[in-house]
Write a protein that holds these residues in place. Structure first.
Motif, PDB file in Angstrom:
ATOM      1  N   UNK A  32       1.131  -1.270  -0.401  1.00  0.00           N
ATOM      2  CA  UNK A  32      -0.085  -0.230  -0.468  1.00  0.00           C
ATOM      3  C   UNK A  32       0.873   1.247   0.178  1.00  0.00           C
ATOM      4  N   UNK A  33       0.366   2.486  -0.612  1.00  0.00           N
ATOM      5  CA  UNK A  33       0.975   3.598  -0.851  1.00  0.00           C
ATOM      6  C   UNK A  33       0.705   4.461  -0.168  1.00  0.00           C
ATOM      7  N   UNK A  34      -0.382   3.841   0.972  1.00  0.00           N
ATOM      8  CA  UNK A  34      -0.852   5.096   2.014  1.00  0.00           C
ATOM      9  C   UNK A  34       0.528   5.543   2.589  1.00  0.00           C
ATOM     10  N   UNK A  35       1.227   4.842   4.080  1.00  0.00           N
ATOM     11  CA  UNK A  35       2.582   5.158   4.555  1.00  0.00           C
ATOM     12  C   UNK A  35       3.047   6.006   3.986  1.00  0.00           C
ATOM     13  N   UNK A  36       3.352   5.625   2.755  1.00  0.00           N
ATOM     14  CA  UNK A  36       4.871   6.555   1.599  1.00  0.00           C
ATOM     15  C   UNK A  36       4.664   7.967   1.702  1.00  0.00           C
ATOM     16  N   UNK A  37       2.817   8.508   1.775  1.00  0.00           N
ATOM     17  CA  UNK A  37       2.442   9.705   0.494  1.00  0.00           C
ATOM     18  C   UNK A  37       2.121  10.271   1.577  1.00  0.00           C
ATOM     19  N   UNK A  38       1.666   9.217   3.584  1.00  0.00           N
ATOM     20  CA  UNK A  38       1.649  10.540   4.515  1.00  0.00           C
ATOM     21  C   UNK A  38       2.885  10.519   5.316  1.00  0.00           C
ATOM     22  N   UNK A  39       3.407   9.957   4.673  1.00  0.00           N
ATOM     23  CA  UNK A  39       5.373  10.400   5.198  1.00  0.00           C
ATOM     24  C   UNK A  39       5.585  11.272   4.640  1.00  0.00           C
ATOM     25  N   UNK A  40       5.158  11.463   3.445  1.00  0.00           N
ATOM     26  CA  UNK A  40       6.353  12.634   2.574  1.00  0.00           C
ATOM     27  C   UNK A  40       4.601  13.884   2.787  1.00  0.00           C
ATOM     28  N   UNK A  41       3.687  14.317   2.963  1.00  0.00           N
ATOM     29  CA  UNK A  41       3.024  14.857   3.279  1.00  0.00           C
ATOM     30  C   UNK A  41       3.038  15.474   4.699  1.00  0.00           C
ATOM     31  N   UNK A  42       3.645  14.557   5.329  1.00  0.00           N
ATOM     32  CA  UNK A  42       3.967  15.309   7.335  1.00  0.00           C
ATOM     33  C   UNK A  42       5.550  16.058   6.387  1.00  0.00           C
ATOM     34  N   UNK A  43       6.029  15.136   6.129  1.00  0.00           N
ATOM     35  CA  UNK A  43       7.512  15.417   5.349  1.00  0.00           C
ATOM     36  C   UNK A  43       8.134  17.201   5.187  1.00  0.00           C
ATOM     37  N   UNK A  44       6.675  17.463   4.074  1.00  0.00           N
ATOM     38  CA  UNK A  44       6.169  18.553   3.149  1.00  0.00           C
ATOM     39  C   UNK A  44       5.627  20.000   5.187  1.00  0.00           C
ATOM     40  N   UNK A  45       4.612  19.388   4.996  1.00  0.00           N
ATOM     41  CA  UNK A  45       3.628  20.102   6.429  1.00  0.00           C
ATOM     42  C   UNK A  45       5.478  20.665   7.555  1.00  0.00           C
ATOM     43  N   UNK A  46       5.985  19.699   7.159  1.00  0.00           N
ATOM     44  CA  UNK A  46       7.036  20.003   8.917  1.00  0.00           C
ATOM     45  C   UNK A  46       8.168  21.021   8.203  1.00  0.00           C
ATOM     46  N   UNK A  51      10.615  26.620   7.190  1.00  0.00           N
ATOM     47  CA  UNK A  51      10.333  27.671   6.017  1.00  0.00           C
ATOM     48  C   UNK A  51      10.077  29.430   6.647  1.00  0.00           C
ATOM     49  N   UNK A  52       8.488  28.841   7.415  1.00  0.00           N
ATOM     50  CA  UNK A  52       7.832  29.909   7.780  1.00  0.00           C
ATOM     51  C   UNK A  52       8.436  30.820   9.617  1.00  0.00           C
ATOM     52  N   UNK A  53       8.894  29.852   9.586  1.00  0.00           N
ATOM     53  CA  UNK A  53       9.162  29.970  11.070  1.00  0.00           C
ATOM     54  C   UNK A  53      10.742  30.915  10.247  1.00  0.00           C
ATOM     55  N   UNK A  54      11.451  30.238   9.869  1.00  0.00           N
ATOM     56  CA  UNK A  54      12.624  31.103   9.634  1.00  0.00           C
ATOM     57  C   UNK A  54      12.323  32.790   8.956  1.00  0.00           C
TER      58      UNK A  54
END
Length: 57
Positions: A32-46, A51-54
């Motif tokens: 299933x690609x769900x964990x991969x997509x979720x991990x990428x989404x979390x990385x993008x949000x972080x 970047x916004x904090x800096x």
């Protein structure tokens, strides 16, 4: 010296067993690609949060 290899096509019973045997290296079900997509989404949000904090500090 005799050859110890027995050709499965040399005997009808052996050939049938060979032909009907399941493949040892059958491909596994696709993961299933769900964990991969979720991990990428979390990385993008972080990354966006860092970047916004800096940019605001």
């Amino acid at each position: 010296m005799s050859d110890k290899y027995v050709d499965p096509s040399g005997n009808t019973e052996q050939f049938r067993a060979f032909a009907h045997a399941p493949e040892a290296a059958a491909p596994a079900a696709p993961a299933s690609r769900v964990p991969l997509v979720a991990g990428i989404a979390v990385a993008v949000v972080l990354l966006v949060a860092v970047v916004a904090w800096l940019a605001l500090s």
